[in-house]
Design an enzyme around this catalytic site. Structure first.
Site, PDB file in Angstrom:
ATOM      1  N   GLY A 125     -20.820   5.518  -3.842  1.00 47.76           N
ATOM      2  CA  GLY A 125     -19.785   5.961  -4.781  1.00 47.76           C
ATOM      3  C   GLY A 125     -19.633   4.983  -5.936  1.00 47.76           C
TER       4      GLY A 125
ATOM      5  N   LYS B 162       0.856  -1.191   0.000  1.00 48.21           N
ATOM      6  CA  LYS B 162       0.000   0.000   0.000  1.00 48.21           C
ATOM      7  C   LYS B 162       0.884   1.229   0.000  1.00 48.21           C
ATOM      8  CE  LYS B 162      -4.322   0.984  -0.132  1.00 48.21           C
ATOM      9  NZ  LYS B 162      -5.317   0.192  -0.864  1.00 48.21           N
TER      10      LYS B 162
ATOM     11  N   GLY C 237     -22.566   4.260   1.460  1.00 46.24           N
ATOM     12  CA  GLY C 237     -21.604   4.801   0.510  1.00 46.24           C
ATOM     13  C   GLY C 237     -22.064   4.504  -0.903  1.00 46.24           C
TER      14      GLY C 237
ATOM     15  N   VAL D 264     -18.349   2.038  -6.236  1.00 41.24           N
ATOM     16  CA  VAL D 264     -18.750   0.650  -5.989  1.00 41.24           C
ATOM     17  C   VAL D 264     -20.187   0.587  -5.477  1.00 41.24           C
ATOM     18  CG1 VAL D 264     -18.268  -1.437  -4.647  1.00 41.24           C
ATOM     19  CG2 VAL D 264     -16.366  -0.057  -5.508  1.00 41.24           C
TER      20      VAL D 264
HETATM   21  P1  NAD Z   1     -15.867   6.285  -3.597  1.00 37.57           P
HETATM   22  O1  NAD Z   1     -15.004   7.336  -3.001  1.00 37.57           O
HETATM   23  O2  NAD Z   1     -16.258   6.364  -5.028  1.00 37.57           O
HETATM   24  O3  NAD Z   1     -17.239   6.177  -2.757  1.00 37.57           O
HETATM   25  C1  NAD Z   1     -17.287   6.223  -1.379  1.00 37.57           C
HETATM   26  C2  NAD Z   1     -18.581   6.932  -0.990  1.00 37.57           C
HETATM   27  O4  NAD Z   1     -18.783   6.777   0.416  1.00 37.57           O
HETATM   28  C3  NAD Z   1     -18.584   8.424  -1.268  1.00 37.57           C
HETATM   29  O5  NAD Z   1     -19.733   8.757  -2.025  1.00 37.57           O
HETATM   30  C4  NAD Z   1     -18.604   9.065   0.122  1.00 37.57           C
HETATM   31  O6  NAD Z   1     -19.328  10.282   0.163  1.00 37.57           O
HETATM   32  C5  NAD Z   1     -19.300   7.990   0.932  1.00 37.57           C
HETATM   33  N1  NAD Z   1     -19.034   8.021   2.377  1.00 37.57           N
HETATM   34  C6  NAD Z   1     -17.880   8.311   3.025  1.00 37.57           C
HETATM   35  N2  NAD Z   1     -18.033   8.167   4.357  1.00 37.57           N
HETATM   36  C7  NAD Z   1     -19.323   7.771   4.551  1.00 37.57           C
HETATM   37  C8  NAD Z   1     -20.100   7.447   5.710  1.00 37.57           C
HETATM   38  N3  NAD Z   1     -19.569   7.509   6.938  1.00 37.57           N
HETATM   39  N4  NAD Z   1     -21.384   7.087   5.541  1.00 37.57           N
HETATM   40  C9  NAD Z   1     -21.938   7.030   4.298  1.00 37.57           C
HETATM   41  N5  NAD Z   1     -21.249   7.320   3.180  1.00 37.57           N
HETATM   42  C10 NAD Z   1     -19.965   7.690   3.290  1.00 37.57           C
HETATM   43  O7  NAD Z   1     -15.113   4.891  -3.277  1.00 37.57           O
HETATM   44  P2  NAD Z   1     -15.315   3.490  -4.012  1.00 37.57           P
HETATM   45  O8  NAD Z   1     -14.329   3.342  -5.097  1.00 37.57           O
HETATM   46  O9  NAD Z   1     -16.762   3.286  -4.275  1.00 37.57           O
HETATM   47  O10 NAD Z   1     -14.851   2.486  -2.858  1.00 37.57           O
HETATM   48  C11 NAD Z   1     -15.670   2.273  -1.713  1.00 37.57           C
HETATM   49  C12 NAD Z   1     -14.899   1.469  -0.684  1.00 37.57           C
HETATM   50  O11 NAD Z   1     -14.537   0.211  -1.236  1.00 37.57           O
HETATM   51  C13 NAD Z   1     -13.576   2.117  -0.233  1.00 37.57           C
HETATM   52  O12 NAD Z   1     -13.385   1.836   1.125  1.00 37.57           O
HETATM   53  C14 NAD Z   1     -12.524   1.389  -1.056  1.00 37.57           C
HETATM   54  O13 NAD Z   1     -11.266   1.342  -0.386  1.00 37.57           O
HETATM   55  C15 NAD Z   1     -13.140  -0.002  -1.136  1.00 37.57           C
HETATM   56  N6  NAD Z   1     -12.714  -0.740  -2.312  1.00 37.57           N
HETATM   57  C16 NAD Z   1     -12.932  -0.230  -3.535  1.00 37.57           C
HETATM   58  C17 NAD Z   1     -12.518  -0.945  -4.666  1.00 37.57           C
HETATM   59  C18 NAD Z   1     -12.794  -0.424  -6.052  1.00 37.57           C
HETATM   60  O14 NAD Z   1     -12.689  -1.213  -6.999  1.00 37.57           O
HETATM   61  N7  NAD Z   1     -13.158   0.847  -6.222  1.00 37.57           N
HETATM   62  C19 NAD Z   1     -11.870  -2.175  -4.511  1.00 37.57           C
HETATM   63  C20 NAD Z   1     -11.698  -2.696  -3.225  1.00 37.57           C
HETATM   64  C21 NAD Z   1     -12.123  -1.965  -2.125  1.00 37.57           C
END
Ligand code: NAD
Length: 349
Positions: free
Chosen positions: A181, A82, A179, A183
């Site tokens: 976002g 990381k 969340g 995913v």
């Molecule tokens: P993203 O930043 O696109 O979405 C995250 C969302 O969560 C945002 O809209 C944010 O406003 C919201 N958020 C933050 N804190 C919050 C809370 N306390 N309550 C409610 N909503 C909240 O991120 P992503 O790419 O969708 O990834 C989501 C999670 O999955 C992250 O923790 C990331 O590390 C993990 N992850 C993502 C991937 C990937 O392929 N993108 C792979 C493995 C793990």
């Protein structure tokens, strides 16, 4: 309490923790390599405003270790790393990401990086100008990483419900997605397509309204999310969701989502187990992007999203099956199996 860095590294079996500062950009970056026993170490670049340095060190170590475990469980011949870029007001983003690219280049392929919280396509482009050891966000890259993660999460939720109920009747199932976002919004859309009742929550009001408007899902207020009854609570925001307080408030049968390090500590997984909440280990269910991305970098193959999801679903089913047979919390079974695979390879590889 002081943070014993060497004690942490030795106990966790880390290969590297290094700190780098760049005066030109104001960058402070940490690189953690947990293990290369199974192959080159994969792990994204997290840019985050940490409260203090201890917090950043803890985060980079835990995330790197989780990547090793994810690879081991998903049978991907790679290890975990990381990079953390500590965000602050004076950070020159452009130059800071170039600096991160130089750090990767120095590791000559031992570490391969990609997107994470705070690092999207634009930032990856800056890193790529200095190294090839980072995901190409363009058409020549693996593509569809978030789609693979989301499909894996949906497959893992299905596997968990099948484990509990024998079969999945989606119209009877309520899932609260935390969340919305990259995913979370995809998870919500797919679950809705399957016929489940989907609730959503996001601290970003605009995003919540956008996704809710597009999909027609109900929104829950952030302050009420843990008290909202549902079958599945799906954390797709940030880690650290299950702690001493939320553990007692959970009103769901299953916790399963994409966020890394959902549990503040493994003991919280024991607590959920004691309370009868099935926790699907994040190191098993959130591996979709890793499976697609690492397979692409190692072999050039773009695994179909459905094949990635099937692999994640199978891994989750197997862990839950073993956990039931042993009457043990699934997180314990998953971590033990991941460690076993890494140690075995370390001895024979
Ligand atoms: P993203 O930043 O696109 O979405 C995250 C969302 O969560 C945002 O809209 C944010 O406003 C919201 N958020 C933050 N804190 C919050 C809370 N306390 N309550 C409610 N909503 C909240 O991120 P992503 O790419 O969708 O990834 C989501 C999670 O999955 C992250 O923790 C990331 O590390 C993990 N992850 C993502 C991937 C990937 O392929 N993108 C792979 C493995 C793990």
């Amino acid at each position: 309490m002081t943070f014993e860095i060497f004690e942490q590294l030795e106990r966790g079996g880390f290969e590297e923790l290094s700190a780098h500062s760049d005066r030109r950009s104001g960058a402070r970056a940490l690189v953690a390599v947990h293990s290369t026993a199974l192959g080159p170490a994969f792990g994204g670049i997290r840019r985050w405003r940490y409260l203090d340095e201890d917090g950043a060190v803890r985060d980079v170590l835990r995330l790197a270790q989780a990547m090793t475990y994810k690879c081991a469980l998903a049978s991907v011949p790679a290890g975990g790393a990381k990079l953390v870029l500590m965000d602050h007001a004076g950070l020159d983003l452009e130059r800071a990401y170039e600096f991160v690219g130089e750090l990767l280049e120095q590791r000559a392929g031992r570490v391969f990086s990609g997107p994470d919280v705070g690092t999207g396509e634009r930032e990856l482009g800056l890193v790529r100008a200095h190294t090839r050891f980072v995901t190409d966000p363009g058409p020549a890259g693996p593509g569809e990483l978030s789609a693979c993660t989301a499909a894996g999460v949906v497959a893992g939720i299905g596997a968990a419900l099948e484990h509990l109920d024998g079969l999945v009747r989606w119209p009877d199932i309520t899932v609260l997605v935390q969340g919305l976002g990259e995913v979370g919004a995809r998870v919500a859309r797919e679950l809705q397509r399957l016929g489940a009742r989907v609730l959503g929550v996001d601290v970003d009001d605009q995003r919540a309204a956008g996704v809710s408007g597009a999909l027609g899902i109900e929104l829950v207020s952030p302050s009420a999310q843990f008290e909202t009854p549902c079958d599945v609570f799906a954390p797709c925001a940030l880690g650290g969701v299950v702690h001493d307080l939320t553990l007692l408030r959970a009103r769901c049968r299953v916790i399963a989502g994409a966020a890394n390090n959902i549990l503040v500590s493994t003991e919280h997984g024991d607590g959920l187990h004691e309370r009868g909440v099935l926790y699907v280990p994040d190191i098993a269910i959130s591996a979709g992007a890793l499976i697609r991305g690492a397979t692409f970098e190692l072999t050039g193959e773009r695994m179909p999203v459905a094949a990635v999801a099937a692999r994640v679903g199978a891994v989750v089913s197997e862990i839950l099956r073993r956990a039931r047979a042993e009457r043990a919390p699934p997180v314990r079974v998953a971590e033990r199996e991941a460690r076993r695979r890494v140690e075995l390879q370390g001895r024979t590889g």
